[in-house]
Write an enzyme that holds these catalytic residues in place. Structure first.
Site, PDB file in Angstrom:
ATOM      1  CB  CYS A 166      50.357  42.484  46.194  1.00  0.00           C
ATOM      2  SG  CYS A 166      48.770  42.369  47.052  1.00  0.00           S
ATOM      3  CG  PHE A 217      42.281  42.295  49.020  1.00  0.00           C
ATOM      4  CD1 PHE A 217      43.463  42.583  48.370  1.00  0.00           C
ATOM      5  CD2 PHE A 217      42.332  41.723  50.280  1.00  0.00           C
ATOM      6  CE1 PHE A 217      44.685  42.297  48.951  1.00  0.00           C
ATOM      7  CE2 PHE A 217      43.547  41.428  50.879  1.00  0.00           C
ATOM      8  CZ  PHE A 217      44.728  41.717  50.223  1.00  0.00           C
ATOM      9  CG  HIS A 307      50.847  46.795  45.101  1.00  0.00           C
ATOM     10  ND1 HIS A 307      49.750  46.578  44.297  1.00  0.00           N
ATOM     11  CD2 HIS A 307      50.576  46.184  46.274  1.00  0.00           C
ATOM     12  CE1 HIS A 307      48.866  45.856  44.966  1.00  0.00           C
ATOM     13  NE2 HIS A 307      49.344  45.596  46.171  1.00  0.00           N
ATOM     14  CG  ASN A 340      45.966  45.253  47.566  1.00  0.00           C
ATOM     15  OD1 ASN A 340      46.139  44.898  46.404  1.00  0.00           O
ATOM     16  ND2 ASN A 340      46.777  44.886  48.542  1.00  0.00           N
TER      17      ASN A 340
END
Length: 391
Positions: A166, A217, A307, A340
């Protein structure tokens, strides 16, 4: 592959001579759009699982992640061709890499083309490339296939960052900044590309943590062009990258643990991960903002491009730094719309950050300084003190 890029009208701030700037942003996605409310039934159908407890757990997780939509490479066509991907205990790393290697290349090409189009200059003006992915493994690497797909000059200087997770997007931005500032006149293409197929697995009572990834994700690609001293009229800088730092936290390497196995990548995320980030975020931010003479009293005047590893991380940051609710809007919107998407997500956050900036009222108590942040394996903190040149 679908692709998008943002508009760049209404720019007012000037970039500092010699400082790297982001000159354009672009993104691309696979064609499969997944609505979160349909994910649970689809996932359990595709993996031929009927465990009611696991299904209930995933249903709860899908609600808590705040994700509404995301894009994925996985499709019925792929599962029909490779049914073994949904079966426990079968070596499938070759099949996964065959799919992933091609998919990440195509998405990276799409995002890069979108970015270069918005930048407005010729692809032949790209002098360097930084390529980031945690979704492929091959020699030569994806950087070479991306360069070929874009028609870059064979003299283009390339750097690859593999398995940064990430934090990879901001790590790539830090590297691109260094290249741009140490090579006057250069134009650096940063491309990130990720797919979850590398870690797709059927649900298992022995791996309940896998369900977090299923709920959170997504796939996609992002791209930026970075350079110093923007050419007037031709180039419109979006963000100035003033200072970049990286820190790792000793003895936390097990908090984000990923292993490449015969069945693909297996991840374990420690329950205490959000707490570890919360405990260390303030000191890390102080190192960066002090360069600009800012203090914690300026937090709510700054922009925050973070993020979105998950809602728990954003919530704990907001609480620890006493941020106003709207300060993490761009991160929360990116999480809601794309999930994500690992290294790509910071590109989507920066796009939304520009949108948020243009909504600000004239004379509002905001400065153009802010932080671009991400957290990855290590635990590694990546941070860039930046100026938003669109306000």
């Amino acid at each position: 592959m679908g692709s998008e890029q943002i508009g760049q009208g209404g720019l007012t701030s000037k970039a500092s001579p010699g400082k790297a700037t982001i000159l354009a942003l672009g993104k691309a996605f696979p064609h499969q759009l997944v609505m979160q409310e349909f994910l649970v039934d689809g996932y359990f159908k595709n993996t031929n699982c009927d465990d009611p407890e696991l299904k209930q757990k995933l249903t709860r997780l899908c609600k808590t992640t705040t994700v509404k939509t995301r894009y994925v490479v996985m499709s019925d066509e792929i599962l029909n061709k490779y049914p073994e991907l949904a079966i426990e205990g079968i070596p499938t790393i070759k099949q996964r890499l065959d799919i992933c290697n091609d998919a990440v290349t195509q998405m990276a090409i799409g995002a890069s083309r979108a970015c270069i189009k918005k930048w407005g200059r010729s692809v032949s003006d790209i002098t360097h490339m930084v390529y980031v992915s945690s979704s492929e493994a091959r020699l030569p690497g994806g950087d070479l296939y991306l360069a070929g797909g874009l028609g870059l000059s064979p003299e283009t200087q390339r750097v690859m960052l593999y398995f940064s997770g990430c934090s990879g997007g901001v790590a790539g931005l830090r590297v691109a900044k260094d290249i741009a500032e140490n090579n006057p006149g250069s134009r650096v293409l940063l491309a990130t590309s990720e797919t979850t197929i590398i870690g797709f697995k059927p649900p298992s009572v022995d791996r309940p943590y896998d369900l977090v990834g299923v709920a959170l994700f997504g796939d996609g690609a992002g791209a930026m062009v970075i350079g110093t001293n923007p050419v007037p009229v031709t180039e419109s800088p979006l963000f100035e990258l003033h200072t970049a730092i990286q820190n790792f936290l000793p003895n936390t390497e097990k908090a984000i643990d990923g292993r490449l196995t015969e069945e693909g990548i297996s991840f374990k995320l420690a329950r205490e991960l959000p707490q570890i980030i919360e405990d260390n975020i303030e000191g890390f931010c102080h190192k960066l903002i002090g360069v600009a003479g800012l203090t914690d009293k300026d937090y709510n005047k700054m922009f925050w491009a973070v993020h979105p590893g998950g809602p728990a991380i954003l919530n704990r940051m907001e609480k620890r730094l006493d941020l106003l609710p709207d300060k993490l809007n761009a991160s929360r919107r990116a999480l809601m719309d794309y999930g994500n998407a690992s290294s790509n997500t910071i590109v989507y956050v920066l796009e939304y950050m520009i949108e948020e900036s243009r909504k600000m009222k004239a004379g509002a108590a905001n400065c153009d300084w802010g932080l671009i942040l991400a957290f990855g394996p290590g635990i590694t903190f990546e941070g860039i003190l930046a100026r938003n040149l669109t306000i």
